[in-house]
Design an enzyme around this catalytic site. Structure first.
Site, mmCIF file in Angstrom:
data_model
loop_
_atom_site.group_PDB
_atom_site.id
_atom_site.type_symbol
_atom_site.label_atom_id
_atom_site.label_comp_id
_atom_site.label_asym_id
_atom_site.label_seq_id
_atom_site.Cartn_x
_atom_site.Cartn_y
_atom_site.Cartn_z
ATOM 1 N N ASP A 132 0.826 -1.205 0.000
ATOM 2 C CA ASP A 132 0.000 0.000 0.000
ATOM 3 C C ASP A 132 0.862 1.258 0.000
ATOM 4 O O ASP A 132 2.027 1.245 0.419
ATOM 5 C CB ASP A 132 -0.967 0.004 1.186
ATOM 6 C CG ASP A 132 -0.264 -0.020 2.539
ATOM 7 O OD1 ASP A 132 0.705 -0.790 2.678
ATOM 8 O OD2 ASP A 132 -0.692 0.718 3.450
ATOM 9 N N GLU A 137 -0.007 -1.435 5.585
ATOM 10 C CA GLU A 137 1.052 -1.069 6.534
ATOM 11 C C GLU A 137 0.916 0.384 6.945
ATOM 12 O O GLU A 137 1.147 0.747 8.108
ATOM 13 C CB GLU A 137 2.429 -1.305 5.896
ATOM 14 C CG GLU A 137 3.611 -1.087 6.849
ATOM 15 C CD GLU A 137 4.159 0.344 6.841
ATOM 16 O OE1 GLU A 137 5.018 0.654 7.685
ATOM 17 O OE2 GLU A 137 3.722 1.162 5.985
#
Length: 380
Positions: free
Chosen positions: A74, A133
């Site tokens: 991400d 994350e």
């Protein structure tokens, strides 16, 4: 050849806008396909929402131990940032690769996946590519118990966050919270007839600031962190609807970055005692339904420097350095350390370029990463 292939793959990954709020499934599918072509055994682990996933893959012999290469898929949003080009269309200029995620941290992922097809490992090499994350290491927190249930525990792990290819052996933890205050609205002309949630939010913030001073005095004498103590930051305070209305709702978003877990316990116990023994009794004297509730956004363990760390020693040898450093930013590394792995953080790019407009990674950094990965993966 490997460099060009890595740049080409990175260009594809940048074109996949895997902002944390959105799905990462297209990227996971592409990485799984690439690794399968390299002979890897892959496992796509769906998140409960069904629109995101972790990818676990392995090459080399099926045996205990080995090496883990880990990165998150991400990226942070680009809204309200002044980019000079499309952030999701990689641009090569001035020996740099520009685009959202080039540095943090799709550059490392691209290098690891390309190198998977170039090496013949003597021991297992595993890949963990996670989701979310940036919003609390949610994917890695889901992955760890899954690995434990399957009895999978590599001997050492490299988390490829951007460190300028420096070997990092430690960072603080990161704990993020949102505290919600429920009071009683009323007319601002008679504040005593209501319970002002905004006022209690301010009292809460003042108590956190007092604890921040206490934490400075608790700094371990041997701490190598900068600053050496556990920090508290107030990120956002909001509440109320108008000048003349007693605020019925308020929120405080805050975080702490503990040097040691005892500090985290100290802060939580202290603020909870303040709420239960002082704030809530005052609020409920006027309005019995008044409440203060703290929502845990994420609690991520720090990476503790260890006297014995094979991963640190191996990477230091490959990179020709005699030292390992600490950084202030957080990563997924502590989660893997808690499993019993020797862990370091090391990857291409610099954290100073992460999360900013015109994010970039230098091509020389990508070369250095590939040069490190080849012997690391072969001899793992």
């Amino acid at each position: 050849m490997s460099l060009r292939q890595t740049i080409d793959l990175l260009e594809q990954l940048i074109a996949m806008p895997t902002v944390s709020a959105d799905s990462n499934m297209v990227m996971i599918a592409e990485l799984a396909h690439r690794l399968e072509d390299a002979g890897a055994r892959t496992d796509v682990m769906l998140a409960p929402c069904g629109t995101k996933a972790n990818l676990w893959a392995s090459i080399g012999p099926e045996a205990p131990g080995g090496l883990l290469l880990s990165g998150h898929t991400d990226v942070v949003p680009v809204e309200d940032q002044d980019w000079t080009s499309d952030p999701f269309e990689m641009r090569e200029a001035d020996s740099r690769l520009y685009g959202r995620g080039t540095c943090d941290m799709k550059g490392f992922i691209a290098a690891a996946v390309v190198m998977a097809g170039k090496v013949k490992p003597q021991k297992p090499v595993h890949f963990a590519f996670t989701y979310d994350e940036e919003v609390g290491c949610i994917g890695a927190r889901a992955l760890v118990p899954e690995l434990q249930a399957r009895g999978l525990q590599p001997a050492m792990a490299v988390i490829g966050e951007p460190t300028g290819m420096r070997v990092i052996e430690g960072h603080k933890g990161c704990c993020e919270y949102t505290t919600h205050f429920t009071g009683l609205e009323g007319h601002g002309s008679d504040p005593g007839r209501g319970v002002n949630a905004a006022e209690y939010a301010v009292r809460y913030v003042i108590r956190l600031m007092e604890l921040r001073c206490d934490l400075m005095a608790r700094a371990p004498a041997t701490s190598r962190f900068e600053p050496p103590w556990t920090t508290i930051n107030i990120g956002r305070v909001s509440g109320g609807v108008a000048h003349n209305v007693i605020a019925g709702k308020a929120e405080v978003e805050w975080e702490m970055r503990p040097v040691v877990q005892d500090d985290a316990r100290f802060v939580k116990q202290s603020i909870e005692a303040f709420v239960e023994n002082e704030m809530l009794p005052m609020m409920r004297t006027i309005y019995p339904q008044a409440d203060i509730r703290t929502e845990t956004i994420g609690e991520i363990a720090g990476l503790q420097p260890m006297e014995v760390n094979t991963a640190r020693d191996v990477l230091a040898g490959l990179l020709g350095t005699n030292s390992a450093e600490l950084v202030p930013f957080g990563t997924e590394a502590g989660l893997f350390q808690e499993m019993g792995m020797d862990v370091v953080v090391c990857g291409p790019g610099h954290i100073a370029q992460a999360h900013k407009p015109d994010e970039f990674v230098e091509i020389d950094q990508m070369k250095a990463c590939l040069a490190m990965l080849e012997p690391l993966m072969t001899g793992a």
